[in-house]
Scaffold this motif. Sequence first.
Motif, PDB file in Angstrom:
ATOM      1  N   UNK A 115       0.841  -1.197   0.000  1.00 15.98           N
ATOM      2  CA  UNK A 115       0.000   0.000   0.000  1.00 15.98           C
ATOM      3  C   UNK A 115       0.878   1.248   0.000  1.00 15.98           C
ATOM      4  N   UNK A 116       0.557   2.195  -0.861  1.00 18.50           N
ATOM      5  CA  UNK A 116       1.300   3.442  -0.926  1.00 18.50           C
ATOM      6  C   UNK A 116       1.126   4.264   0.345  1.00 18.50           C
ATOM      7  N   UNK A 117       2.223   4.801   0.838  1.00 20.35           N
ATOM      8  CA  UNK A 117       2.200   5.668   2.022  1.00 20.35           C
ATOM      9  C   UNK A 117       2.056   7.123   1.583  1.00 20.35           C
ATOM     10  N   UNK A 118       2.868   7.533   0.603  1.00 18.91           N
ATOM     11  CA  UNK A 118       2.779   8.843  -0.009  1.00 18.91           C
ATOM     12  C   UNK A 118       3.539   8.848  -1.330  1.00 18.91           C
ATOM     13  N   UNK A 119       3.251   9.860  -2.149  1.00 16.89           N
ATOM     14  CA  UNK A 119       3.934  10.075  -3.426  1.00 16.89           C
ATOM     15  C   UNK A 119       4.069  11.574  -3.623  1.00 16.89           C
ATOM     16  N   UNK A 120       5.239  12.000  -4.100  1.00 19.49           N
ATOM     17  CA  UNK A 120       5.439  13.426  -4.334  1.00 19.49           C
ATOM     18  C   UNK A 120       6.139  13.671  -5.656  1.00 19.49           C
ATOM     19  N   UNK A 121       5.964  14.852  -6.180  1.00 16.08           N
ATOM     20  CA  UNK A 121       6.664  15.443  -7.319  1.00 16.08           C
ATOM     21  C   UNK A 121       6.836  14.535  -8.521  1.00 16.08           C
ATOM     22  N   UNK A 122       7.513  15.085  -9.503  1.00 17.46           N
ATOM     23  CA  UNK A 122       7.811  14.352 -10.737  1.00 17.46           C
ATOM     24  C   UNK A 122       9.284  14.499 -11.080  1.00 17.46           C
ATOM     25  N   UNK A 123       9.808  13.557 -11.831  1.00 16.43           N
ATOM     26  CA  UNK A 123      11.118  13.688 -12.443  1.00 16.43           C
ATOM     27  C   UNK A 123      12.326  13.375 -11.584  1.00 16.43           C
ATOM     28  N   UNK A 124      12.186  12.517 -10.568  1.00 17.74           N
ATOM     29  CA  UNK A 124      13.332  12.170  -9.743  1.00 17.74           C
ATOM     30  C   UNK A 124      14.221  11.140 -10.420  1.00 17.74           C
ATOM     31  N   UNK A 125      15.479  11.134 -10.035  1.00 10.92           N
ATOM     32  CA  UNK A 125      16.346  10.046 -10.447  1.00 10.92           C
ATOM     33  C   UNK A 125      15.918   8.792  -9.698  1.00 10.92           C
ATOM     34  N   UNK A 126      16.263   7.614 -10.197  1.00 12.33           N
ATOM     35  CA  UNK A 126      15.647   6.399  -9.684  1.00 12.33           C
ATOM     36  C   UNK A 126      16.248   5.782  -8.426  1.00 12.33           C
ATOM     37  N   UNK A 127      17.236   6.374  -7.784  1.00 13.71           N
ATOM     38  CA  UNK A 127      17.899   5.691  -6.673  1.00 13.71           C
ATOM     39  C   UNK A 127      17.997   6.556  -5.413  1.00 13.71           C
ATOM     40  N   UNK A 128      16.952   6.546  -4.584  1.00 15.42           N
ATOM     41  CA  UNK A 128      17.009   7.312  -3.345  1.00 15.42           C
ATOM     42  C   UNK A 128      17.895   6.632  -2.303  1.00 15.42           C
ATOM     43  N   UNK A 129      18.290   7.400  -1.302  1.00 17.12           N
ATOM     44  CA  UNK A 129      19.030   6.904  -0.147  1.00 17.12           C
ATOM     45  C   UNK A 129      18.293   7.373   1.099  1.00 17.12           C
ATOM     46  N   UNK A 130      18.254   6.536   2.144  1.00 16.63           N
ATOM     47  CA  UNK A 130      17.551   6.889   3.372  1.00 16.63           C
ATOM     48  C   UNK A 130      18.506   6.837   4.553  1.00 16.63           C
ATOM     49  N   UNK A 131      18.444   7.858   5.422  1.00 19.73           N
ATOM     50  CA  UNK A 131      19.226   7.882   6.664  1.00 19.73           C
ATOM     51  C   UNK A 131      18.515   8.767   7.680  1.00 19.73           C
ATOM     52  N   UNK A 132      18.387   8.278   8.891  1.00 21.72           N
ATOM     53  CA  UNK A 132      17.854   9.072  10.004  1.00 21.72           C
ATOM     54  C   UNK A 132      16.522   9.754   9.699  1.00 21.72           C
ATOM     55  N   UNK A 133      15.612   9.031   9.069  1.00 17.35           N
ATOM     56  CA  UNK A 133      14.289   9.575   8.804  1.00 17.35           C
ATOM     57  C   UNK A 133      14.199  10.530   7.635  1.00 17.35           C
ATOM     58  N   UNK A 134      15.238  10.531   6.787  1.00 19.29           N
ATOM     59  CA  UNK A 134      15.259  11.435   5.634  1.00 19.29           C
ATOM     60  C   UNK A 134      15.582  10.638   4.365  1.00 19.29           C
ATOM     61  N   UNK A 135      14.800  10.881   3.308  1.00 20.98           N
ATOM     62  CA  UNK A 135      15.091  10.315   1.991  1.00 20.98           C
ATOM     63  C   UNK A 135      15.846  11.376   1.208  1.00 20.98           C
ATOM     64  N   UNK A 136      16.994  11.018   0.658  1.00 25.00           N
ATOM     65  CA  UNK A 136      17.784  11.918  -0.192  1.00 25.00           C
ATOM     66  C   UNK A 136      17.647  11.436  -1.624  1.00 25.00           C
TER      67      UNK A 136
END
Length: 79
Positions: A34-55
């Motif tokens: 189930x989706x939690x949230x979705x935002x914006x358009x046009x991101x690169x495909x590889x996020x990184x997560x640390x300490x409650x933050x997605x980069x």
Amino acid sequence: MYTPTVDCTGPDGACVVYVGSSTGLHAINADTGVGKWKIWNGFTPSPTVADGVVYIGSPFIVYAIDTSDGSEIWSFTQE
């Protein structure tokens, strides 16, 4: 190719999959799909997560996104 990141350190202990794509940054519950949230358009495909933050980046901007609600914490624009 989209490379998701999984984070299981949230306050409720649920694992969340974060994936960027041309349609936005998606946060998806890893157990239910189930989706939690979705935002914006046009991101690169590889996020990184640390300490409650997605980069994650777009072509010229890097964003720090709050994992709890998808709100922008800060952004950096390359010159």
